[in-house]
Design a protein around this motif. Structure first.
Motif, PDB file in Angstrom:
ATOM      1  N   ALA A  66      12.663   0.894  -3.977  1.00 57.74           N
ATOM      2  CA  ALA A  66      12.042   2.156  -3.588  1.00 57.74           C
ATOM      3  C   ALA A  66      12.695   2.729  -2.333  1.00 57.74           C
ATOM      4  N   LEU A  67      13.021   1.843  -1.375  1.00 55.55           N
ATOM      5  CA  LEU A  67      13.655   2.305  -0.144  1.00 55.55           C
ATOM      6  C   LEU A  67      15.052   2.856  -0.420  1.00 55.55           C
ATOM      7  N   ALA A  68      15.816   2.175  -1.277  1.00 59.18           N
ATOM      8  CA  ALA A  68      17.149   2.660  -1.620  1.00 59.18           C
ATOM      9  C   ALA A  68      17.074   4.023  -2.303  1.00 59.18           C
ATOM     10  N   THR A  69      16.120   4.172  -3.219  1.00 61.03           N
ATOM     11  CA  THR A  69      15.938   5.464  -3.894  1.00 61.03           C
ATOM     12  C   THR A  69      15.523   6.540  -2.893  1.00 61.03           C
ATOM     13  N   GLY A  70      14.619   6.169  -1.980  1.00 59.81           N
ATOM     14  CA  GLY A  70      14.181   7.133  -0.974  1.00 59.81           C
ATOM     15  C   GLY A  70      15.301   7.570  -0.064  1.00 59.81           C
ATOM     16  N   TYR A 107      21.155  12.479 -13.079  1.00 60.58           N
ATOM     17  CA  TYR A 107      19.734  12.389 -12.731  1.00 60.58           C
ATOM     18  C   TYR A 107      18.865  12.050 -13.940  1.00 60.58           C
ATOM     19  N   THR A 108      19.449  11.903 -15.102  1.00 57.63           N
ATOM     20  CA  THR A 108      18.719  11.378 -16.255  1.00 57.63           C
ATOM     21  C   THR A 108      18.943   9.878 -16.422  1.00 57.63           C
ATOM     22  N   VAL A 109      20.193   9.446 -16.280  1.00 56.17           N
ATOM     23  CA  VAL A 109      20.535   8.046 -16.522  1.00 56.17           C
ATOM     24  C   VAL A 109      20.073   7.147 -15.376  1.00 56.17           C
ATOM     25  N   VAL A 110      20.264   7.584 -14.134  1.00 50.22           N
ATOM     26  CA  VAL A 110      19.930   6.735 -12.985  1.00 50.22           C
ATOM     27  C   VAL A 110      18.437   6.361 -12.971  1.00 50.22           C
ATOM     28  N   PRO A 111      17.486   7.308 -13.129  1.00 46.57           N
ATOM     29  CA  PRO A 111      16.072   6.886 -13.182  1.00 46.57           C
ATOM     30  C   PRO A 111      15.774   5.922 -14.326  1.00 46.57           C
ATOM     31  N   LEU A 112      16.428   6.127 -15.492  1.00 48.36           N
ATOM     32  CA  LEU A 112      16.221   5.201 -16.601  1.00 48.36           C
ATOM     33  C   LEU A 112      16.695   3.799 -16.244  1.00 48.36           C
ATOM     34  N   ILE A 113      17.811   3.702 -15.554  1.00 49.06           N
ATOM     35  CA  ILE A 113      18.317   2.386 -15.139  1.00 49.06           C
ATOM     36  C   ILE A 113      17.353   1.735 -14.151  1.00 49.06           C
ATOM     37  N   ILE A 114      16.852   2.515 -13.182  1.00 52.75           N
ATOM     38  CA  ILE A 114      15.922   1.978 -12.179  1.00 52.75           C
ATOM     39  C   ILE A 114      14.653   1.452 -12.846  1.00 52.75           C
ATOM     40  N   VAL A 115      14.071   2.248 -13.739  1.00 54.57           N
ATOM     41  CA  VAL A 115      12.844   1.835 -14.416  1.00 54.57           C
ATOM     42  C   VAL A 115      13.098   0.610 -15.298  1.00 54.57           C
ATOM     43  N   SER A 116      14.227   0.567 -15.972  1.00 53.16           N
ATOM     44  CA  SER A 116      14.544  -0.567 -16.848  1.00 53.16           C
ATOM     45  C   SER A 116      14.687  -1.861 -16.049  1.00 53.16           C
ATOM     46  N   VAL A 117      15.336  -1.789 -14.900  1.00 50.88           N
ATOM     47  CA  VAL A 117      15.509  -2.990 -14.066  1.00 50.88           C
ATOM     48  C   VAL A 117      14.160  -3.476 -13.547  1.00 50.88           C
ATOM     49  N   LEU A 118      13.331  -2.546 -13.056  1.00 52.02           N
ATOM     50  CA  LEU A 118      12.003  -2.934 -12.573  1.00 52.02           C
ATOM     51  C   LEU A 118      11.163  -3.521 -13.706  1.00 52.02           C
ATOM     52  N   PHE A 119      11.249  -2.939 -14.892  1.00 51.14           N
ATOM     53  CA  PHE A 119      10.496  -3.451 -16.030  1.00 51.14           C
ATOM     54  C   PHE A 119      10.949  -4.856 -16.400  1.00 51.14           C
ATOM     55  N   TYR A 120      12.255  -5.104 -16.360  1.00 51.06           N
ATOM     56  CA  TYR A 120      12.768  -6.434 -16.717  1.00 51.06           C
ATOM     57  C   TYR A 120      12.226  -7.504 -15.781  1.00 51.06           C
ATOM     58  N   PHE A 121      12.339  -7.272 -14.481  1.00 45.76           N
ATOM     59  CA  PHE A 121      11.894  -8.288 -13.532  1.00 45.76           C
ATOM     60  C   PHE A 121      10.380  -8.461 -13.566  1.00 45.76           C
TER      61      PHE A 121
END
Length: 320
Positions: A66-70, A107-121
């Protein structure tokens, strides 16, 4: 007065207030009561189980993402404000950018990658935390009811009589797949609480649940009335206590002490009084406590709660 002069005069109050705003922000950041040792946990209490560090790691990783995204978003905003602000001398409309495919793809792919990584962990850690051993060392049926908690210690306790946990009518609400893991001929003891109970050592409200240090404990969660939520704060996790549906999870306490627990689900008018304590002691002291309950004639079990509906029974059977 010229427009430029008006702009300069309007900026002066803001410049005077900037040091005050920065000072207030610094006070808020440093006056939270946290020490440098607490800061890495980012508001979480000190873990007291072997499983809790996994939750803490997920929490810290989520904050880092979240901090990196912010920082990225704030950086882009500041960059636009500084380098694309309106010119003082030119009033024409700046060059407009539309249908920029690389930017739109970014701005479409990057949020999908972020959500996918968080979902995996999250899914990985959740599966690990909710995994149940075949034969836990101890099983405790936690019973939620308005407005307190009861604890059925499903154990072989000396002096607790001959009632068998696997056939007890008071535990019929617990599915067979959990009762199969009960110790053979577990006679058991219980503790039933009221909102007026107090822990004798520290005076904290609610009944006290005793646990042995260094030994795995399975909690089987049942309710008599409405949805509650079993939350021992330094366990760093909680789970719903649902009427007609049985949840379970396991922990291994690794630190002795008395810790705070509460209901984390708004369950009615006296929800705030559904407090309890968790006392982690040595296995020998834990065994002695169960024998003390037997001497108080707190033998057998209190009713576990509402039985599962046919739909839930079918679901449990299909998951076997």
């Amino acid at each position: 007065m010229s427009p430029n002069g008006s702009d300069r005069s309007s900026r002066r109050p803001m410049r005077r207030k900037l040091p005050q705003v920065l000072t207030a922000g610094l006070i808020l950041a440093t006056a939270t009561g946290c020490t440098y040792k607490d800061f890495p946990r980012l508001g979480m209490p000190t873990p007291v189980t072997e499983e809790a560090p996994r939750i803490l790691s997920l929490w810290q990783g989520s904050w880092a993402a979240a901090l990196a995204t912010g920082v990225l978003v704030w950086g882009l905003i500041l960059w636009s404000v500084i380098f694309h602000r309106r010119s003082r001398t030119k009033v024409e409309v700046p060059l407009q950018t539309r249908y920029n495919m690389p930017i739109e793809a970014l701005y479409t792919v990057v949020p999908l990658i972020i959500v996918s990584v968080l979902f995996y962990f999250t899914a990985r850690d959740e599966s690990k935390l909710l995994k149940l051993e075949d034969k836990p060392a101890h099983t405790i049926n936690v019973v939620g009811y308005q407005w307190s908690w009861g604890f059925n210690y499903v154990e072989n306790v000396r002096g607790a009589g001959k009632e068998n946990a696997r056939t007890s009518k008071d535990l019929e609400a617990i599915p067979e797949r959990f009762r199969e893991d009960f110790p053979a001929k577990a006679n058991g003891v219980y503790e039933v609480g009221t909102p007026g109970d107090r822990n004798p050592q520290n005076g904290n409200p609610g009944p006290t649940l005793w646990l042995p240090k260094g030994e795995k404990v399975r909690f089987v969660l049942t309710s008599r009335d409405v949805i509650h939520s079993f939350w021992v704060v330094p366990f760093l996790m909680k789970q719903d206590v649902i009427p007609g549906h049985t949840n379970a999870f396991e922990v291994t306490p690794n630190k002795e002490g008395t810790f705070m627990g509460k209901c984390a689900e708004l369950c009615g008018v006296d929800h705030s009084r559904m407090l309890f304590n968790v006392k982690v002691v040595s296995p020998e002291r834990y065994k002695q406590h169960l024998e003390d309950l037997a001497k108080k004639n707190q033998t057998g079990y209190i009713p576990a709660g509402i039985e599962q509906t046919p739909h839930e029974k079918n679901r449990e059977t299909n998951n076997l």
